[in-house]
Design a protein around this motif. Structure first.
Motif, PDB file in Angstrom:
ATOM      1  N   THR A 317      -1.865   7.342  -4.776  1.00 35.14           N
ATOM      2  CA  THR A 317      -1.685   8.027  -3.502  1.00 35.14           C
ATOM      3  C   THR A 317      -0.236   7.905  -3.053  1.00 35.14           C
ATOM      4  OG1 THR A 317      -2.433   8.153  -1.195  1.00 35.14           O
ATOM      5  CG2 THR A 317      -2.306   5.976  -2.177  1.00 35.14           C
ATOM      6  N   SER A 318       0.178   8.826  -2.197  1.00 35.84           N
ATOM      7  CA  SER A 318       1.488   8.709  -1.544  1.00 35.84           C
ATOM      8  C   SER A 318       1.316   8.429  -0.060  1.00 35.84           C
ATOM      9  CB  SER A 318       2.309   9.992  -1.756  1.00 35.84           C
ATOM     10  OG  SER A 318       1.643  11.108  -1.191  1.00 35.84           O
ATOM     11  N   ASP A 319       0.109   8.027   0.328  1.00 34.93           N
ATOM     12  CA  ASP A 319      -0.170   7.661   1.714  1.00 34.93           C
ATOM     13  C   ASP A 319       0.289   6.222   1.931  1.00 34.93           C
ATOM     14  OD1 ASP A 319      -1.351   6.766   4.129  1.00 34.93           O
ATOM     15  OD2 ASP A 319      -2.910   8.286   3.979  1.00 34.93           O
ATOM     16  N   VAL A 320       1.434   6.057   2.551  1.00 38.15           N
ATOM     17  CA  VAL A 320       2.029   4.736   2.721  1.00 38.15           C
ATOM     18  C   VAL A 320       1.129   3.816   3.541  1.00 38.15           C
ATOM     19  CG1 VAL A 320       3.975   3.487   3.754  1.00 38.15           C
ATOM     20  CG2 VAL A 320       4.392   5.569   2.423  1.00 38.15           C
ATOM     21  N   THR A 321       0.479   4.352   4.558  1.00 43.59           N
ATOM     22  CA  THR A 321      -0.391   3.530   5.404  1.00 43.59           C
ATOM     23  C   THR A 321      -1.540   2.940   4.603  1.00 43.59           C
ATOM     24  OG1 THR A 321       0.156   4.826   7.375  1.00 43.59           O
ATOM     25  CG2 THR A 321      -1.859   3.514   7.445  1.00 43.59           C
ATOM     26  N   THR A 322      -2.158   3.751   3.753  1.00 45.84           N
ATOM     27  CA  THR A 322      -3.253   3.256   2.904  1.00 45.84           C
ATOM     28  C   THR A 322      -2.775   2.121   2.022  1.00 45.84           C
ATOM     29  OG1 THR A 322      -4.375   5.393   2.878  1.00 45.84           O
ATOM     30  CG2 THR A 322      -4.876   3.886   1.083  1.00 45.84           C
ATOM     31  N   LEU A 323      -1.624   2.287   1.416  1.00 44.34           N
ATOM     32  CA  LEU A 323      -1.098   1.267   0.504  1.00 44.34           C
ATOM     33  C   LEU A 323      -0.728  -0.014   1.237  1.00 44.34           C
ATOM     34  CD1 LEU A 323       1.167   3.632  -1.621  1.00 44.34           C
ATOM     35  CD2 LEU A 323      -0.933   2.531  -2.405  1.00 44.34           C
ATOM     36  N   THR A 324       0.031   0.095   2.311  1.00 42.70           N
ATOM     37  CA  THR A 324       0.484  -1.107   3.010  1.00 42.70           C
ATOM     38  C   THR A 324      -0.658  -1.826   3.718  1.00 42.70           C
ATOM     39  OG1 THR A 324       1.124   0.250   4.938  1.00 42.70           O
ATOM     40  CG2 THR A 324       2.827  -0.231   3.304  1.00 42.70           C
ATOM     41  N   THR A 325      -1.631  -1.067   4.208  1.00 38.63           N
ATOM     42  CA  THR A 325      -2.789  -1.706   4.844  1.00 38.63           C
ATOM     43  C   THR A 325      -3.574  -2.517   3.833  1.00 38.63           C
ATOM     44  OG1 THR A 325      -2.972   0.049   6.505  1.00 38.63           O
ATOM     45  CG2 THR A 325      -4.928  -1.294   6.106  1.00 38.63           C
ATOM     46  N   THR A 326      -3.772  -1.969   2.636  1.00 36.81           N
ATOM     47  CA  THR A 326      -4.473  -2.696   1.583  1.00 36.81           C
ATOM     48  C   THR A 326      -3.746  -3.986   1.241  1.00 36.81           C
ATOM     49  OG1 THR A 326      -5.388  -0.667   0.630  1.00 36.81           O
ATOM     50  CG2 THR A 326      -5.279  -2.594  -0.804  1.00 36.81           C
ATOM     51  N   ILE A 327      -2.440  -3.917   1.071  1.00 41.64           N
ATOM     52  CA  ILE A 327      -1.664  -5.111   0.736  1.00 41.64           C
ATOM     53  C   ILE A 327      -1.751  -6.142   1.856  1.00 41.64           C
ATOM     54  CG2 ILE A 327       0.659  -5.996   0.330  1.00 41.64           C
ATOM     55  CD1 ILE A 327      -0.492  -4.539  -2.063  1.00 41.64           C
ATOM     56  N   SER A 328      -1.639  -5.702   3.083  1.00 37.36           N
ATOM     57  CA  SER A 328      -1.652  -6.616   4.228  1.00 37.36           C
ATOM     58  C   SER A 328      -2.998  -7.312   4.392  1.00 37.36           C
ATOM     59  CB  SER A 328      -1.294  -5.861   5.508  1.00 37.36           C
ATOM     60  OG  SER A 328       0.008  -5.313   5.430  1.00 37.36           O
ATOM     61  N   GLN A 329      -4.063  -6.702   3.885  1.00 39.24           N
ATOM     62  CA  GLN A 329      -5.407  -7.272   4.047  1.00 39.24           C
ATOM     63  C   GLN A 329      -5.887  -8.042   2.819  1.00 39.24           C
ATOM     64  OE1 GLN A 329      -7.862  -3.921   5.179  1.00 39.24           O
ATOM     65  NE2 GLN A 329      -7.107  -3.921   7.287  1.00 39.24           N
ATOM     66  N   LEU A 330      -5.020  -8.250   1.842  1.00 36.73           N
ATOM     67  CA  LEU A 330      -5.416  -9.015   0.659  1.00 36.73           C
ATOM     68  C   LEU A 330      -5.733 -10.455   1.054  1.00 36.73           C
ATOM     69  CD1 LEU A 330      -2.798  -7.901  -2.031  1.00 36.73           C
ATOM     70  CD2 LEU A 330      -5.187  -7.179  -1.849  1.00 36.73           C
ATOM     71  N   ASN A 331      -6.821 -10.978   0.501  1.00 36.39           N
ATOM     72  CA  ASN A 331      -7.184 -12.381   0.691  1.00 36.39           C
ATOM     73  C   ASN A 331      -7.521 -12.980  -0.659  1.00 36.39           C
ATOM     74  OD1 ASN A 331      -6.963 -12.795   3.549  1.00 36.39           O
ATOM     75  ND2 ASN A 331      -8.752 -11.492   3.798  1.00 36.39           N
ATOM     76  N   ASN A 332      -7.458 -14.290  -0.748  1.00 31.22           N
ATOM     77  CA  ASN A 332      -7.683 -14.943  -2.032  1.00 31.22           C
ATOM     78  C   ASN A 332      -9.122 -15.424  -2.169  1.00 31.22           C
ATOM     79  OD1 ASN A 332      -6.920 -16.829   0.046  1.00 31.22           O
ATOM     80  ND2 ASN A 332      -6.923 -18.415  -1.515  1.00 31.22           N
ATOM     81  N   SER A 333      -9.633 -15.366  -3.400  1.00 32.90           N
ATOM     82  CA  SER A 333     -10.976 -15.852  -3.728  1.00 32.90           C
ATOM     83  C   SER A 333     -11.096 -15.887  -5.241  1.00 32.90           C
ATOM     84  CB  SER A 333     -12.057 -14.938  -3.131  1.00 32.90           C
ATOM     85  OG  SER A 333     -11.999 -13.648  -3.722  1.00 32.90           O
ATOM     86  N   GLY A 334     -12.103 -16.582  -5.745  1.00 33.26           N
ATOM     87  CA  GLY A 334     -12.386 -16.554  -7.174  1.00 33.26           C
ATOM     88  C   GLY A 334     -11.318 -17.194  -8.031  1.00 33.26           C
ATOM     89  N   ASP A 335     -11.416 -16.933  -9.331  1.00 27.99           N
ATOM     90  CA  ASP A 335     -10.514 -17.507 -10.316  1.00 27.99           C
ATOM     91  C   ASP A 335      -9.709 -16.400 -10.996  1.00 27.99           C
ATOM     92  OD1 ASP A 335     -11.452 -20.184  -9.897  1.00 27.99           O
ATOM     93  OD2 ASP A 335     -13.266 -19.635 -11.004  1.00 27.99           O
ATOM     94  N   THR A 336      -8.886 -16.782 -11.965  1.00 22.97           N
ATOM     95  CA  THR A 336      -7.995 -15.814 -12.603  1.00 22.97           C
ATOM     96  C   THR A 336      -8.524 -15.370 -13.960  1.00 22.97           C
ATOM     97  OG1 THR A 336      -6.018 -16.674 -11.519  1.00 22.97           O
ATOM     98  CG2 THR A 336      -5.683 -15.452 -13.552  1.00 22.97           C
ATOM     99  N   TYR A 337      -8.586 -14.066 -14.160  1.00 21.35           N
ATOM    100  CA  TYR A 337      -8.798 -13.456 -15.467  1.00 21.35           C
ATOM    101  C   TYR A 337      -8.052 -12.131 -15.420  1.00 21.35           C
ATOM    102  CZ  TYR A 337     -11.170 -11.359 -19.496  1.00 21.35           C
ATOM    103  OH  TYR A 337     -11.442 -10.737 -20.681  1.00 21.35           O
TER     104      TYR A 337
END
Length: 494
Positions: A317-337
């Protein structure tokens, strides 16, 4: 030659009229025509040389400044000084440049530079023309190259606190530098991952998905309370824990040898639903996007939300709001794979299912478009899709912890599939404390020199994202305006 001399003579006469406003004085001029013509010819050549030098210096300086501003190497407020520094290096050798000034202005994606001053003539004193004024303008535009980019971001439990803050800030800065809101010349997708990815609940009935019916399990849950631990003589003590190869501080219950900790049990009902988490496909189809009819993506049913990334995949997408909102709402959980994140990054960039939005590889490349994945991880693979000695057609979960070598091998296979498709792969090792994981990320990158970044801290993480974003920014010189015309410039003798 006679024509040239006549032209020079007329040229000089016009200058003389302009400077004196008295045609009658032409009679005095005739007395020294040859000296005047010689002076003018010499200075005309010198001015033409200065013309080329000034324009070239202005162009080079504005390109350098626009590139630095575009890549966040300097602030807009520092552009004037940067422009001046480049000009200093180029113009100081012009010995007859007696005074000059420069300035820049940034408006949107355009950076404008100007340089003005006076240039000392060589023999102009013969005709009271010791100085010539000049005024140059040069323009450069900053824009994104045609690109499809996917950020594949580790959001496992080790990405906590300041680490997640650093990722949010760095990734959003890259989005701002690369994506122009609503301009589909450059589009970006996001694939957050833990040991699963989240394709979104809305895809439950997609043609490429297979999800079982929801169900409920009635069972008994037993647990021990703090008072029960203390009653058994246990104490809570500081310790260290390892999450995805990252050592962190934690606390644990330590009990005397032979102590029995009582438990309280209760009946409970657990409701299993689809929350967007998916398993890996069978090994033969794990690293491609083929034959979803016979080998669809298997959705997980879990309580709560399972252990997949809390944010679902964002398609190109080129919708900046969609992209930045997703990044700003990232939270951590689980393990790495890492492998699932990479595989789904490949699917986002591939035309056809599951997402159907990516450009055709050959067509996009023919139009100088670039497809790329940016993988950021802070820890080693601690989950895999099942031990390598198990039947991969049956065991498709990511729940085993005891086969990191198989997880690393799958990750490398995913990297190879991405590069084989013609997709650039950038990798960032963010404060990774495991040498084998560092090597894995370096080997995964398209090239170690230009596509692999070892970021030991948040500052270096930000620089890595800025550098990668800068690779997808174009700085172009706009047709410059210039004003250095020896035939019309009029100066008072100094």
């Amino acid at each position: 030659m006679p024509h040239l001399m006549t032209s020079i003579y007329r040229h000089f006469a016009a200058l003389y009229r302009n400077s004196t406003g008295n045609i009658a004085l032409m009679s005095g001029l005739v007395a020294v025509p040859f000296m005047a013509m010689f002076a003018l010819a010499v200075d005309a050549n010198a001015i033409n040389t200065a013309n080329a030098k000034l324009q070239g210096s202005c162009d080079a300086a504005i390109i350098a400044v626009a590139s630095d501003v575009s890549n966040d190497r300097i602030l807009e407020s520092e552009a004037d000084q940067a422009f001046q520094d480049v000009l200093n290096a180029n113009l100081l050798p012009l010995r007859r440049m007696i005074v000059w000034n420069s300035d820049t202005q940034t408006v949107g994606s355009t950076v404008t530079g100007s340089i003005s001053g006076r240039y000392e003539t060589l023999l102009g004193a013969f005709v009271a023309r010791r100085h010539v004024e000049f005024n140059f303008e040069c323009l450069a535009t900053m824009s994104s190259s045609a690109s499809e980019l996917v950020l594949v971001l580790d959001t496992s439990r080790s990405m906590t606190g300041s680490r997640m803050d650093a990722l949010r800030q760095s990734a959003n800065s890259m989005i701002a530098n690369v994506i122009t809101d609503g301009n589909n010349t450059s589009r970006m997708g996001i694939v957050p991952f833990t040991h699963h990815v989240n394709v979104g609940e809305s895809n439950r009935n997609a043609s490429w998905m297979s999800v079982a019916d929801n169900y409920t399990i009635d069972d008994i849950r037993c647990s021990s309370s703090r008072s029960q631990y203390e009653a058994a003589g246990c104490t809570r003590e500081s310790s260290t824990c390892t999450r995805d190869g990252q050592t962190t501080s934690c606390s644990k219950w330590v009990c005397p040898t032979g102590a029995t900790v009582e438990q309280t049990c209760e009946d409970r009902s657990r409701y299993y639903d689809f929350h967007g988490c998916v398993n890996s496909r069978p090994q033969a189809y794990r690293f491609n996007h083929e034959d979803y009819v016979n080998h669809p993506v298997q959705g997980q049913l879990a309580t709560g939300g399972g252990n997949c990334a809390n944010r679902e995949i964002v398609d190109l997408t080129s919708d900046v709001t969609t992209l930045t909102t997703t990044i700003s709402q990232l939270n951590n959980s689980g393990d790495t794979y890492m492998a699932p994140g990479l595989v789904w990054g490949l699917r986002v960039l591939s035309p056809g299912e599951p997402f159907n939005s990516a450009a055709d590889f050959a067509t996009f490349s023919a139009n100088n478009g670039r497809k790329a994945i940016v993988l950021m991880s802070d820890g080693e693979n601690t989950r895999s899709p099942g031990r390598s000695n198990q039947n991969q057609d049956i065991d498709r979960g990511h729940w085993q912890r005891n086969d990191p070598d198989f997880a690393d091998a799958n990750t490398m296979t995913a990297c190879d599939a991405i590069k084989a498709a013609g997709i650039e792969l950038f990798t960032i090792a963010f404060d990774v404390q495991d040498a084998d994981t560092e090597q894995l990320l370096e080997d995964c990158a398209t090239s170690a020199d230009e596509h692999y970044y070892l970021a030991a801290n948040s500052v270096q993480l930000a620089q890595a994202f800025d550098d990668i974003g800068g690779a997808f920014r174009e700085v172009r010189l706009v047709q410059p305006g210039q004003n250095l015309d020896y035939s019309t410039q009029v100066n008072t003798a100094q």
